[in-house]
Design an enzyme around this catalytic site. Structure first.
Site, PDB file in Angstrom:
ATOM      1  N   GLU A 159      -6.220   7.019  -0.692  1.00  0.00           N
ATOM      2  CA  GLU A 159      -6.026   5.763   0.234  1.00  0.00           C
ATOM      3  C   GLU A 159      -6.568   4.405  -0.670  1.00  0.00           C
ATOM      4  O   GLU A 159      -6.095   3.315  -0.746  1.00  0.00           O
ATOM      5  CB  GLU A 159      -7.016   5.996   1.380  1.00  0.00           C
ATOM      6  CG  GLU A 159      -6.117   6.792   2.557  1.00  0.00           C
ATOM      7  CD  GLU A 159      -4.686   6.411   2.763  1.00  0.00           C
ATOM      8  OE1 GLU A 159      -4.243   4.970   2.979  1.00  0.00           O
ATOM      9  OE2 GLU A 159      -3.783   7.009   2.423  1.00  0.00           O
ATOM     10  N   HIS A 203       1.309   4.291  -2.764  1.00  0.00           N
ATOM     11  CA  HIS A 203       1.316   5.790  -2.737  1.00  0.00           C
ATOM     12  C   HIS A 203       2.564   6.456  -3.632  1.00  0.00           C
ATOM     13  O   HIS A 203       2.389   7.478  -4.386  1.00  0.00           O
ATOM     14  CB  HIS A 203       1.535   6.149  -1.377  1.00  0.00           C
ATOM     15  CG  HIS A 203       0.151   6.382  -0.681  1.00  0.00           C
ATOM     16  ND1 HIS A 203      -0.891   6.774  -0.903  1.00  0.00           N
ATOM     17  CD2 HIS A 203      -0.038   5.739   0.848  1.00  0.00           C
ATOM     18  CE1 HIS A 203      -2.005   6.610   0.017  1.00  0.00           C
ATOM     19  NE2 HIS A 203      -1.480   5.863   0.885  1.00  0.00           N
ATOM     20  N   HIS A 243       0.919  -1.303  -0.123  1.00  0.00           N
ATOM     21  CA  HIS A 243       0.050   0.117   0.142  1.00  0.00           C
ATOM     22  C   HIS A 243       0.936   1.091   0.152  1.00  0.00           C
ATOM     23  O   HIS A 243       0.557   2.036  -0.850  1.00  0.00           O
ATOM     24  CB  HIS A 243      -1.080   0.055   1.233  1.00  0.00           C
ATOM     25  CG  HIS A 243      -1.569   1.388   1.474  1.00  0.00           C
ATOM     26  ND1 HIS A 243      -2.855   1.379   1.234  1.00  0.00           N
ATOM     27  CD2 HIS A 243      -1.222   2.449   2.140  1.00  0.00           C
ATOM     28  CE1 HIS A 243      -3.340   2.516   1.490  1.00  0.00           C
ATOM     29  NE2 HIS A 243      -2.352   3.274   2.237  1.00  0.00           N
ATOM     30  N   GLU A 244       1.916   1.255   0.775  1.00  0.00           N
ATOM     31  CA  GLU A 244       2.841   2.323   0.921  1.00  0.00           C
ATOM     32  C   GLU A 244       3.611   2.860  -0.293  1.00  0.00           C
ATOM     33  O   GLU A 244       3.612   3.823  -0.836  1.00  0.00           O
ATOM     34  CB  GLU A 244       3.707   2.534   1.983  1.00  0.00           C
ATOM     35  CG  GLU A 244       3.072   2.182   3.453  1.00  0.00           C
ATOM     36  CD  GLU A 244       2.088   3.461   3.639  1.00  0.00           C
ATOM     37  OE1 GLU A 244       2.278   4.586   3.137  1.00  0.00           O
ATOM     38  OE2 GLU A 244       1.085   3.088   4.539  1.00  0.00           O
TER      39      GLU A 244
HETATM   40 ZN   LIG Z   1      -2.189   5.276   2.645  1.00  0.00          ZN
END
Ligand SMILES: [Zn+2]
Length: 258
Positions: free
Chosen positions: A182, A124, A120-121
């Site tokens: 997100e 980003h 997930h990071e």
């Molecule tokens: Zn996030």
């Protein structure tokens, strides 16, 4: 003049994210990388760094598997475990930096769950969310300034109105936008972890663990983060695609135990 600058900034800064979303990115890759590296250096000075060899090896191994799959060179990335048992979090920054807090490791109990967070990071960073966020904040503030100058010349300015407009921009523009980031990072991370050979279903278990560990946080409409429940819904909607990638994955990382 400012209005012309804003329009030209929009035109020159438009790009498309990995999931096909139009985005505004006004800053160069180099500038973002410099900012990321500088913030990371400051964090390393301020926070204790974990010296636990087992934990470091494990986190390194999970992160490397994800980076390789994203066609990034793990040797160029700096991966640091911060010794913060009360912080359930991780982050990745432009400038090739990844930080994991030890508190996360109590909630992300398996390598697959850890891969869900780190994926997930990395998502980003791959989608240039940092650049988009600072660009949008800058443009929103400039737009507000123009609006307020306009109101002032019409004698309509008041501190209450200024506060209402600024707060409205925060809730109306910046917050939903962070939530779009997100869910986009969730999707990119899910598909990345699956391709890297981590079980994508672990992402759902991770967010269930998060709920148990820390509740749901502030009310969703005022939070930059979606509720854990809506995250799980979003992840489930891409699960078939993720499971297909997982089954096709060439290998399943066997990382040393923590
Ligand atoms: Zn996030």
């Amino acid at each position: 003049m400012l209005a012309i600058l804003l329009v030209s900034a929009f035109l020159s800064g438009c790009s498309v994210s990995p999931t096909g979303r139009n985005q505004l990115t006004l800053y160069s890759e180099d500038t973002m990388a410099q900012q990321g590296s500088q913030s990371f250096e400051e964090m390393k000075q301020q926070l204790p760094i974990s010296q636990d060899t087992k934990i470091n090896r494990n986190v390194q191994c999970v992160a490397e598997a994800l980076l390789k799959t994203a066609e990034l060179k793990p040797v160029e990335w700096e991966i640091v475990v911060f010794d913060q048992p009360d912080t359930v979090n991780a982050f990745a920054l432009p400038g090739r930096k990844i930080g994991v807090y030890t508190g996360l490791l109590d909630v992300a109990k398996t390598d697959d769950q850890l891969a869900a967070v780190v994926g997930h990071e990395i998502g980003h960073v791959l989608a240039h969310h940092g650049n988009e966020r600072v660009s949008t904040t800058m443009i929103t503030q400039a737009g507000l300034a123009i609006l307020l100058i306009g109101l002032q010349t019409q004698d309509m300015n008041s501190p209450e109105l200024t506060a209402a407009l600024t707060g409205g921009a925060q809730i109306g523009i910046i917050l939903p936008f962070s939530r779009a980031h997100e869910s986009e990072a969730d999707t990119i991370g899910l598909l990345l972890m699956a391709r890297a050979g981590f079980d994508p279903k672990a992402s759902v278990v991770l967010w269930q663990n998060m709920s148990q560990a820390g509740g749901d946080g502030p009310p969703q409409f005022l939070s930059t983060h979606p509720s854990n429940e809506s995250r799980i819904e979003g992840l489930e909607s891409h699960m078939d695609e993720a499971m297909a990638l997982y089954r096709e994955a060439a290998h399943h990382p066997q990382c040393p135990a923590r």
